[in-house]
Motif scaffolding. Sequence first.
Motif, mmCIF file in Angstrom:
data_model
loop_
_atom_site.group_PDB
_atom_site.id
_atom_site.type_symbol
_atom_site.label_atom_id
_atom_site.label_comp_id
_atom_site.label_asym_id
_atom_site.label_seq_id
_atom_site.Cartn_x
_atom_site.Cartn_y
_atom_site.Cartn_z
ATOM 1 N N PRO A 52 0.827 -1.210 0.000
ATOM 2 C CA PRO A 52 0.000 0.000 0.000
ATOM 3 C C PRO A 52 0.863 1.263 0.000
ATOM 4 O O PRO A 52 1.701 1.461 0.880
ATOM 5 N N ILE A 53 0.669 2.107 -0.990
ATOM 6 C CA ILE A 53 1.383 3.377 -1.061
ATOM 7 C C ILE A 53 0.635 4.302 -2.022
ATOM 8 O O ILE A 53 -0.007 3.829 -2.966
ATOM 9 N N ASP A 54 0.691 5.581 -1.772
ATOM 10 C CA ASP A 54 0.040 6.566 -2.642
ATOM 11 C C ASP A 54 0.944 6.831 -3.841
ATOM 12 O O ASP A 54 1.874 7.629 -3.759
ATOM 13 N N VAL A 55 0.672 6.176 -4.934
ATOM 14 C CA VAL A 55 1.526 6.275 -6.120
ATOM 15 C C VAL A 55 1.320 7.599 -6.840
ATOM 16 O O VAL A 55 2.278 8.259 -7.256
ATOM 17 N N ASP A 56 0.073 8.018 -7.025
ATOM 18 C CA ASP A 56 -0.218 9.167 -7.876
ATOM 19 C C ASP A 56 -0.381 10.475 -7.122
ATOM 20 O O ASP A 56 -0.653 11.523 -7.728
ATOM 21 N N GLY A 57 -0.242 10.468 -5.801
ATOM 22 C CA GLY A 57 -0.253 11.705 -5.039
ATOM 23 C C GLY A 57 -1.612 12.312 -4.791
ATOM 24 O O GLY A 57 -1.705 13.509 -4.489
ATOM 25 N N ASP A 58 -2.666 11.501 -4.853
ATOM 26 C CA ASP A 58 -4.004 12.036 -4.626
ATOM 27 C C ASP A 58 -4.457 11.889 -3.176
ATOM 28 O O ASP A 58 -5.610 12.182 -2.847
ATOM 29 N N GLY A 59 -3.575 11.422 -2.296
ATOM 30 C CA GLY A 59 -3.918 11.275 -0.889
ATOM 31 C C GLY A 59 -4.548 9.962 -0.512
ATOM 32 O O GLY A 59 -4.881 9.751 0.666
ATOM 33 N N LEU A 60 -4.708 9.053 -1.468
ATOM 34 C CA LEU A 60 -5.302 7.746 -1.207
ATOM 35 C C LEU A 60 -4.271 6.647 -1.416
ATOM 36 O O LEU A 60 -3.453 6.721 -2.337
ATOM 37 N N LEU A 61 -4.312 5.641 -0.565
ATOM 38 C CA LEU A 61 -3.404 4.517 -0.706
ATOM 39 C C LEU A 61 -3.783 3.656 -1.903
ATOM 40 O O LEU A 61 -4.907 3.164 -2.000
ATOM 41 N N ASP A 62 -2.849 3.490 -2.805
ATOM 42 C CA ASP A 62 -2.994 2.560 -3.919
ATOM 43 C C ASP A 62 -2.311 1.247 -3.521
ATOM 44 O O ASP A 62 -1.842 1.087 -2.390
ATOM 45 N N VAL A 63 -2.234 0.300 -4.433
ATOM 46 C CA VAL A 63 -1.580 -0.981 -4.163
ATOM 47 C C VAL A 63 -0.597 -1.275 -5.288
ATOM 48 O O VAL A 63 -0.973 -1.264 -6.464
ATOM 49 N N VAL A 64 0.662 -1.518 -4.922
ATOM 50 C CA VAL A 64 1.677 -1.949 -5.878
ATOM 51 C C VAL A 64 1.834 -3.454 -5.726
ATOM 52 O O VAL A 64 1.954 -3.965 -4.608
ATOM 53 N N THR A 65 1.851 -4.158 -6.841
ATOM 54 C CA THR A 65 1.910 -5.606 -6.807
ATOM 55 C C THR A 65 2.930 -6.111 -7.822
ATOM 56 O O THR A 65 3.308 -5.396 -8.754
ATOM 57 N N LEU A 66 3.389 -7.334 -7.612
ATOM 58 C CA LEU A 66 4.267 -8.001 -8.561
ATOM 59 C C LEU A 66 4.037 -9.497 -8.441
ATOM 60 O O LEU A 66 3.388 -9.963 -7.507
ATOM 61 N N SER A 67 4.574 -10.267 -9.377
ATOM 62 C CA SER A 67 4.386 -11.717 -9.295
ATOM 63 C C SER A 67 5.466 -12.435 -10.083
ATOM 64 O O SER A 67 6.117 -11.863 -10.963
ATOM 65 N N TRP A 68 5.661 -13.687 -9.722
ATOM 66 C CA TRP A 68 6.618 -14.557 -10.418
ATOM 67 C C TRP A 68 6.120 -14.871 -11.816
ATOM 68 O O TRP A 68 6.844 -14.720 -12.805
ATOM 69 N N HIS A 69 4.887 -15.309 -11.923
ATOM 70 C CA HIS A 69 4.369 -15.801 -13.199
ATOM 71 C C HIS A 69 4.021 -14.668 -14.151
ATOM 72 O O HIS A 69 4.206 -14.788 -15.366
#
Length: 397
Positions: A98-115
């Motif tokens: 959870p982190i605010d990626v776009d700076g709008d004050g709301l927590l976004d979600v950054v994700t990644l995966s093996w597949h």
Amino acid sequence: MKKNIFLSFLFFTAACFNTTCFNIDVLAEPPQFQIKKIDSNRNECCGIGDFNKDGRLDIVSGENIYYAPDWKKVKFREIKSDINEQGNGYAWDFMDAPIDVDGDGLLDVVTLSWHGKSIEWLKNPGKNKNDALWEKFLVEKNGNYESGDFFDVNGDGKFDEIVPNSLTTAWYAVEKKSDGTQGLVKRQVNNEKIDFGVGVGDINGDGRPDFVRPKAWFEAPAKTDGEWIRHPLSLGGLDGKTEHTAQILVYDVNGDGRNDIITSSAHRYGIFWYEQLKEKDQWKQHVIDKSWTQAHSLTLVDLDGNKIPELVTGKRFRAHNGGDPESNAPLCVYYYNFQRNPNNNITWKRNKITENENIGAGMVIHAIDIDNDNDIDLITTGKYGGPIIFENITKKK
């Protein structure tokens, strides 16, 4: 106690434990936990953050956000998964950050995966659209990602840089991009392909966080655009061998003023600490425990308020679908406390949080006061089904 978006980072599986970043009451007895199973979703990662800005910490895991205080499940995305009832297979989700990626004050979600071989982020649409699927954006498609964590890479005391656990060494920070918008900007440390496992912490005592991998550590430059200097290292295997590790933690175990390293074999036997000797780039391996396998997630946290951290870890459920040693052994989550004795003799004691109750630990264990009662709770999940909250129920002095 005021919570902000960085509170969930402070006790992430961080590379350098800071005993001053969170004040808890001293406990009157050893830590005790009550198990709360929030769901039976078979997924291996989760994240903690206040997604709807109501002042409470929520849990994100897989396709769902679980909103506090009653953990109402809301689907916010779709992910591919072939996990069956035996726990074989995988969900295409190895990090929920959870982190605010776009700076709008709301927590976004950054994700990644093996597949999926990619890093993506999902935009929080706001509380008026809680039932809508979130829009997804590609950050990078660049090979397999084993996992990922928040670390304090720039040394500002905030664990808000994302470090993917990949073959090469890099990190991502929320910054202004070349087009003027806010987003994730990549910084490459080294392109050498190294066994999976990563951590960040000040190895050489110069005040700058370094990168630590199973086969090398990279000394941070004085300036951001400087060259990272490679130093030899061998972590993760018995008898000093190099293996794929879990998170790599940096902490002065023996109190001699030099930071040491704590990590584990991610799939085989062994939880270790590596004593940093006086001689440059010389390390001595010490075994904490080698009696069980697949300790794939580690965190350091002061559970009892005595200003000395405990090491928390657990057995990952069917990490390679039964292909690891003792893959079918009972699941467990333990914490280890240690005692500094004369002559640099460190003794470790294993303490049970759960054992043989079909609950282990997947890719990450979060340590945070999720219910705001001024003690540290633990949150994890795995292919056995979760998320799981280990609520701290220990009496306080």
